[in-house]
Design an enzyme around this catalytic site. Structure first.
Site, PDB file in Angstrom:
ATOM      1  N   PHE A 233       0.812  -1.223   0.000  1.00 14.49           N
ATOM      2  CA  PHE A 233       0.000   0.000   0.000  1.00 14.49           C
ATOM      3  C   PHE A 233       0.844   1.272   0.000  1.00 14.49           C
ATOM      4  CE2 PHE A 233      -4.404  -1.735   1.579  1.00 14.49           C
ATOM      5  CZ  PHE A 233      -4.527  -2.422   0.380  1.00 14.49           C
ATOM      6  N   ARG A 234       2.176   1.118  -0.002  1.00 11.18           N
ATOM      7  CA  ARG A 234       3.110   2.231  -0.273  1.00 11.18           C
ATOM      8  C   ARG A 234       3.037   3.368   0.731  1.00 11.18           C
ATOM      9  NH1 ARG A 234       5.646  -1.168  -3.540  1.00 11.18           N
ATOM     10  NH2 ARG A 234       4.764  -1.358  -5.633  1.00 11.18           N
TER      11      ARG A 234
ATOM     12  N   ASN B  48       7.986  -2.789   2.635  1.00 13.07           N
ATOM     13  CA  ASN B  48       8.964  -2.059   1.811  1.00 13.07           C
ATOM     14  C   ASN B  48       8.455  -0.666   1.443  1.00 13.07           C
ATOM     15  OD1 ASN B  48       7.005  -2.985  -0.005  1.00 13.07           O
ATOM     16  ND2 ASN B  48       8.467  -3.363  -1.650  1.00 13.07           N
TER      17      ASN B  48
ATOM     18  N   HIS C 220      10.516 -13.210   0.554  1.00 16.96           N
ATOM     19  CA  HIS C 220      10.670 -13.015  -0.889  1.00 16.96           C
ATOM     20  C   HIS C 220      11.988 -13.697  -1.249  1.00 16.96           C
ATOM     21  CE1 HIS C 220      10.962 -10.240  -4.543  1.00 16.96           C
ATOM     22  NE2 HIS C 220      12.187 -10.670  -4.416  1.00 16.96           N
TER      23      HIS C 220
ATOM     24  N   ASN D 248       8.100  -9.197 -10.153  1.00 18.58           N
ATOM     25  CA  ASN D 248       8.947 -10.127  -9.398  1.00 18.58           C
ATOM     26  C   ASN D 248       8.072 -11.106  -8.666  1.00 18.58           C
ATOM     27  OD1 ASN D 248      11.565  -9.213  -9.910  1.00 18.58           O
ATOM     28  ND2 ASN D 248      11.359  -7.582  -8.405  1.00 18.58           N
TER      29      ASN D 248
ATOM     30  N   ASP E 270      -0.011  -9.995  -4.152  1.00 12.57           N
ATOM     31  CA  ASP E 270       1.210  -9.192  -4.345  1.00 12.57           C
ATOM     32  C   ASP E 270       0.850  -7.888  -5.076  1.00 12.57           C
ATOM     33  OD1 ASP E 270       3.823  -8.299  -4.295  1.00 12.57           O
ATOM     34  OD2 ASP E 270       4.526  -9.664  -5.850  1.00 12.57           O
TER      35      ASP E 270
ATOM     36  N   HIS F 189       2.231   0.862  -9.276  1.00 13.02           N
ATOM     37  CA  HIS F 189       3.262   1.784  -9.762  1.00 13.02           C
ATOM     38  C   HIS F 189       2.580   2.798 -10.666  1.00 13.02           C
ATOM     39  CE1 HIS F 189       6.635  -0.476  -8.146  1.00 13.02           C
ATOM     40  NE2 HIS F 189       6.175  -1.580  -8.687  1.00 13.02           N
TER      41      HIS F 189
HETATM   42  C1  NCD Z   1       7.290  -5.461  -5.433  1.00 18.47           C
HETATM   43  C2  NCD Z   1       6.961  -4.005  -5.221  1.00 18.47           C
HETATM   44  O1  NCD Z   1       6.708  -3.285  -6.188  1.00 18.47           O
HETATM   45  O2  NCD Z   1       6.972  -3.572  -4.048  1.00 18.47           O
HETATM   46  N1  NCD Z   1       7.307  -5.732  -6.836  1.00 18.47           N
HETATM   47  C3  NCD Z   1       7.038  -6.909  -7.429  1.00 18.47           C
HETATM   48  O3  NCD Z   1       7.273  -7.037  -8.631  1.00 18.47           O
HETATM   49  N2  NCD Z   1       6.510  -7.914  -6.751  1.00 18.47           N
HETATM   50  C4  NCD Z   1       8.602  -5.717  -4.781  1.00 18.47           C
HETATM   51  C5  NCD Z   1       9.166  -7.048  -5.077  1.00 18.47           C
HETATM   52  O4  NCD Z   1       8.680  -8.044  -4.530  1.00 18.47           O
HETATM   53  O5  NCD Z   1      10.104  -7.100  -5.869  1.00 18.47           O
HETATM   54 ZN    ZN Z   2       8.416  -9.886  -3.497  1.00 18.98          ZN
HETATM   55 ZN    ZN Z   3       5.453  -8.194  -2.853  1.00 16.31          ZN
END
Ligand code: NCD
Ligand code: ZN
Ligand code: ZN
Length: 385
Positions: free
Chosen positions: A21-22, A52, A136, A235, A262, A266
């Protein structure tokens, strides 16, 4: 208020163990309010945020502040905190203080922990605290390697991302550490067929290991990047059709416990860069249930009940959550959906971001209402995006 559920399925509200959720720091992509709205529209009533953020969630005071802001959202938004300070993989956080401040588990999602002794100590502490560690698994030293067991298309197009071996080696190590420490470990976004077999073995040996698979990994194969470009950059990378098949088999045979999105928003300017520079990740909360119905249930891989178990009861059990409708006498946390209704994924979402590779695809299964804590928090067609 009367809710018309004619012809619909009424299920416990969905639970997602893996969303970004940034908030704080990257709220131009998403914040807890828009993330919660996106979740409610997808039928989710409980989500667990990854740590993160900017700065990474490694501090008890910062977590308390975030918990205060999350307390009046329409759905349950929960948090995992960093395993290591600054997510640098060098020094453990004050896990006791973070748990006391409300962390329900620990994760460094996005950055794997290479130091094996540190990982072992983290697992021991998590076991003592009675919470899981979510990992991860992607050995950075193997990224950009010759691409052993990377698919044909990934090689040809040069999709940046870790080859399957980078996941398999690290998840095997951490399953073994889980076995020897007794910790509960959740392997996040499992993506390779070999990983499924490693997990099967580790479970048989008695390790308390769990795994998530995402809708993108059970729905797509590596060819999607030819069509969708950076929208398909994620990812771990979307792998081969054989990997996809093995993930589905893992779900069917109960080796994989959980479907998690996940959800990784962005901004469109970021995704407009080339494949090498655009960030990895895709949003997922508003399409997950329909992808499960379309690609797992309607294809005969899982029954609807099995799908729902992997999106409600199992993820709740991993974290020991007794949310709403999963608890006797609890408030109604419910999703009402029509399994047969088809719809085409649009390009606008309740999420602040729209980086979905599923835009334009027609899916089955439409969320009609979401209730959380006994209140209606989403109604199809009424809430406008
Ligand atoms: C994740 C993110 O954007 O926070 N991105 C993704 O592709 N899953 C971080 C990560 O797990 O690499
Ligand atoms: Zn990840
Ligand atoms: Zn993730």
């Amino acid at each position: 208020e009367v809710i018309d559920a004619e012809g619909c399925t009424v299920a416990p509200g969905l639970v997602d163990t893996h969303v970004h959720f940034r908030d704080p720091g990257l709220t131009y992509k998403e914040d807890v309010a828009t993330g919660a709205a996106s979740a409610a529209a997808g039928g989710y009533t409980t989500v667990i945020c990854m740590a993160n953020t900017k700065p990474p969630l490694d501090d008890a005071e910062a977590l308390k502040d975030l918990r205060r802001r999350e307390s009046d959202l329409p759905i349950h938004v929960l948090n995992t905190a960093c395993v290591t300070r600054g997510m640098k993989g060098q020094e453990l956080t004050d896990m006791d203080a973070l748990k006391a401040a409300g962390a329900i588990g620990f994760t460094d999602d996005g950055l794997p922990i290479k130091d094996v002794k540190l990982m072992m100590r983290a697992m021991e502490r998590a076991r003592e605290l009675g919470v899981p560690i979510s990992l991860h698994e992607e050995d950075p030293d193997l990224i950009g390697s010759p691409g052993i067991n990377q698919g044909r298309i990934s090689k040809e197009v040069g999709v940046p991302g870790a080859p399957a071996v980078a996941e398999e080696t690290l998840m095997a190590r951490d399953c073994l550490l889980a076995l020897h420490t007794g910790a509960r470990v959740n392997i996040q976004h499992l993506s390779s067929g070999v990983s499924v077999e490693v997990l099967r073995l580790m479970k048989r040996l008695g390790a308390d290991v769990w795994a998530e698979v995402t809708p993108q990994h059970f729905s797509l194969n590596e060819e999607i990047v030819l069509e969708k470009g950076t929208l398909a950059k994620v990812n771990p990378p979307i792998r081969t059709e054989e990997d996809r098949y093995q993930l589905i088999r893992g779900l069917k045979e109960g080796v994989i416990d959980i479907i998690a999105t996940d959800h990784a928003p962005h901004a469109s300017e970021e995704k407009a860069q080339d494949l090498l520079h655009a960030p990895s990740g895709m949003i997922g909360l508003e399409t997950a249930l329909a992808l499960g119905i379309t690609n797992l249930v309607r294809k005969g891989h899982l029954t609807l009940l099995e799908l729902l178990e992997k999106m409600t009861a199992r993820p709740a059990e991993l974290y020991g959550l007794s949310c709403g409708s999963l608890r006797e006498g609890g408030d109604a946390d419910l999703v009402v959906f029509d399994e047969r209704e088809s719809w085409t994924v649009g390009s606008r979402f309740f999420s602040k971001s729209s980086n979905s590779p599923f835009t334009g695809m027609t899916l089955y299964g439409r969320v009609k209402h979401t209730l959380c804590g006994g209140r209606v928090v989403y109604t199809d067609g009424k809430d406008v995006r």
